[in-house]
Design an enzyme around this catalytic site. Structure first.
Site, short mmCIF file in Angstrom:
data_model
loop_
_atom_site.label_atom_id
_atom_site.label_comp_id
_atom_site.label_asym_id
_atom_site.label_seq_id
_atom_site.Cartn_x
_atom_site.Cartn_y
_atom_site.Cartn_z
N ASP A 13 0.82 -1.22 0.00
CA ASP A 13 0.00 0.00 0.00
C ASP A 13 0.85 1.27 0.00
O ASP A 13 0.46 2.30 0.54
CB ASP A 13 -0.96 0.03 1.21
N LYS A 16 2.22 2.26 -5.11
CA LYS A 16 2.92 1.79 -6.32
C LYS A 16 2.12 2.09 -7.58
O LYS A 16 2.68 2.37 -8.63
CB LYS A 16 3.15 0.27 -6.25
N HIS A 41 -4.92 -0.93 -6.20
CA HIS A 41 -4.27 0.31 -6.60
C HIS A 41 -5.33 1.37 -6.81
O HIS A 41 -6.35 1.09 -7.43
CB HIS A 41 -3.58 0.15 -7.96
N GLN A 248 1.81 -5.98 -3.56
CA GLN A 248 2.28 -6.22 -2.18
C GLN A 248 3.70 -5.63 -2.03
O GLN A 248 4.00 -4.66 -2.69
CB GLN A 248 2.23 -7.70 -1.80
N THR A 324 -8.63 -3.05 -0.74
CA THR A 324 -9.25 -4.34 -1.04
C THR A 324 -10.24 -4.76 0.03
O THR A 324 -11.33 -5.23 -0.27
CB THR A 324 -8.13 -5.40 -1.20
N ASP A 357 3.07 14.56 2.44
CA ASP A 357 2.13 15.56 2.95
C ASP A 357 1.44 15.12 4.23
O ASP A 357 1.07 15.94 5.07
CB ASP A 357 1.07 15.88 1.87
P1 IMP Z 1 -3.02 -12.78 1.25
O1 IMP Z 1 -2.08 -12.19 0.27
O2 IMP Z 1 -4.45 -12.44 1.01
O3 IMP Z 1 -2.80 -14.25 1.43
O4 IMP Z 1 -2.68 -12.13 2.69
C1 IMP Z 1 -1.43 -12.37 3.36
C2 IMP Z 1 -0.94 -11.11 4.06
O5 IMP Z 1 -0.56 -10.15 3.07
C3 IMP Z 1 -1.99 -10.42 4.93
O6 IMP Z 1 -1.33 -9.85 6.04
C4 IMP Z 1 -2.53 -9.33 4.03
O7 IMP Z 1 -3.05 -8.25 4.78
C5 IMP Z 1 -1.27 -8.93 3.28
N1 IMP Z 1 -1.55 -8.35 1.97
C6 IMP Z 1 -1.92 -8.99 0.84
N2 IMP Z 1 -2.07 -8.12 -0.18
C7 IMP Z 1 -1.77 -6.91 0.31
C8 IMP Z 1 -1.71 -5.60 -0.28
O8 IMP Z 1 -1.94 -5.39 -1.47
N3 IMP Z 1 -1.36 -4.60 0.56
C9 IMP Z 1 -1.04 -4.80 1.86
N4 IMP Z 1 -1.08 -5.99 2.44
C10 IMP Z 1 -1.43 -7.05 1.68
#
Ligand code: IMP
Length: 449
Positions: A13, A16, A41, A248, A324, A357
């Site tokens: 987050d 990107k 995104h 991620q 999400t 900011d």
């Molecule tokens: P999963 O990818 O849904 O299996 O989640 C595994 C871990 O990755 C969890 O802690 C989610 O909150 C984190 N996670 C998965 N996708 C994102 C993302 O796009 N941003 C931030 N955290 C993510």
């Protein structure tokens, strides 16, 4: 610079999507190489907000090729709804290509993700429950269904049947969980019962209906399905610029992140080669994206996490709620120990610092420069051992904050001296030049010189 990877340098987050959208101006193709619709995104274009989970951020440029690479896991229902949503808003998706080798997130993967989390109870990972882990697990077990399978009903049916055989036990357990939750919520309380059951969706699966449904997805996706590794090679061979867009982030990497509190793919730059089908020499630049502070969603270690007013400030000013899942993100100070680690693991050549900011109005800014272990040892590099990381306490350097609203700044020289000093401190600590600074959500709210 034909090949450029953009990766998350923290826990995800970081913004990107916006950085990709900006750098995509120079590119011919934008390729996602891992993850699935666990990502989110947000791009703001001319005041209009676009949210993507699967489609690469470059889709708003109709002349550029957008690729969902073989390393991505694709929920076809979600992908089609994103395609439909973009079409409704007049965005041309004719240049979207999907790897025939990408794996599909099937409805049973989503159920198994929920079942796994429910089973872990208090120890749950806080996944997005989008079926990511079970889908990658099936890929490794060679039980996966790939995008190309959507084009052959016989193969699709046989593969679904085989994949389902080993999952019956877990799905039965989910049925039991569901009944238990319903009972606990009480038959009279419909709202509570609905919520409980929402946590444990109905695990009944109709093989015939699922196959039919996926065949119809295949018909709709067919014009987009391609040999995307060849497509990337052709672009690079012609000297065109290709962006490899990570989802991620480094600290959620399956191998190099804070395992087991990670996602099930490799979001680091090196994985772009496998997930897109290009060679290591095809990546010339690696951009890491980091917020000016840090956030994390889901469970797992987060050394600089804040539970005070500064954390609240970041949450509220930064609108730190998941794209999400809508979950509140955990917020904390910039962590140079973790950032240096991300620089090293990714072979980063530039840094993009976003949301500077958001820090406006904080009297003092703190930056973690090292950790101290439970035993009192000083740690300058990110500990590989999870017990040490769990007990690590950050040591901070303090810098003066800035009060001004910097969202209108477009040059480094426009920034208050404290904000510039903060950036210089990060740049020096990370050992990588900062090439871009975000000062607001709009695509024009950036500083590049
Ligand atoms: P999963 O990818 O849904 O299996 O989640 C595994 C871990 O990755 C969890 O802690 C989610 O909150 C984190 N996670 C998965 N996708 C994102 C993302 O796009 N941003 C931030 N955290 C993510």
């Amino acid at each position: 610079m034909p090949g450029l990877a953009i990766v998350g340098a923290q826990w995800g987050d970081e913004g990107k999507g916006k950085v990709t959208d900006l750098l995509a101006e120079r590119a011919d193709a934008i390729v996602r190489f891992q993850g699935g619709n666990n990502a989110g995104h947000t791009i703001v274009r001319d005041g209009e907000e676009f949210k993507f989970h699967l489609i690469p951020s470059g889709i708003l440029y109709s002349e550029k090729t957008c690729v969902i690479g073989n390393g991505v896991v694709v929920d076809p229902r979600i992908l089609l709804s994103e395609i439909d949503g973009l079409k409704r808003r007049g965005v041309d998706v004719g240049n979207l290509r999907i790897s025939a080798n990408a794996h599909l997130i099937m409805p049973y993967h989503v159920l198994l993700d929920t079942a796994g989390e429910l089973k872990l109870g208090k120890l749950s990972l806080g996944t997005t429950r989008r079926g990511i882990g079970p889908c990658y697990a099936d890929k490794a077990l060679r039980l996966g269904i790939r995008v190309q399978d959507l084009l052959d009903e016989k193969i699709l049916r046989a593969k679904i049947r085989t994949a389902l055989a080993s999952k019956q036990q877990a799905l039965r357990e989910l049925s039991v969980q569901r009944r238990k939750l319903r009972k606990e919520a009480g038959e009279g309380d419909r709202e509570a019962a609905g919520q409980a059951i929402g946590d444990a969706p109905d695990p009944r699966i109709d093989l015939h209906a699922m196959t039919e449904e996926h065949i119809s997805y295949g018909h709709r996706l067919e014009p987009h399905i391609a040999d995307t590794a060849k497509l990337c090679w052709e672009k690079l061979d012609a000297g065109k610029t290709v962006i490899f867009e990570g989802a991620q982030a480094t600290l959620l990497d399956l191998d190099h992140g804070t395992y087991p509190f990670v996602t099930s793919s490799n979001p680091i730059a090196g994985a772009a080669t496998v997930g897109a089908g290009v060679g290591p020499n095809d990546i010339d630049e690696v951009w890491g994206v980091a917020k000016a502070y840090a956030t994390r969603v889901g469970a797992g270690p987060f050394p600089t996490e804040l539970e005070d007013g500064a954390g609240r400030h970041m949450l509220e000013r930064g609108h730190e709620y998941g794209t999400t899942t809508g979950r509140e993100r955990r917020c904390g100070w910039m962590d140079l120990v973790a950032l240096r680690y991300a620089v090293r693991i990714n072979g980063m050549t530039s840094l993009a610092i976003t949301k500077l900011d958001v820090l406006g109005g904080l009297e003092t800014l703190r930056v973690a420069v090292r950790y101290r272990s439970r035993e009192g040892a000083l740690l300058d590099s990110f500990p590989y051992h999870q017990s040490i990381l769990h007990g690590a306490v950050p040591e901070y350097e303090e810098l003066p904050g800035f009060d001004a609203d910097i969202s209108g700044c477009r040059k480094l020289a426009d920034l208050p001296s404290e904000a510039r000093a903060y950036l210089e401190y990060i740049e020096e600590g990370a050992g990588v030049p900062i090439g871009l600074v975000g000062v607001g959500p709009g695509r024009e709210q950036v500083i590049t010189d």
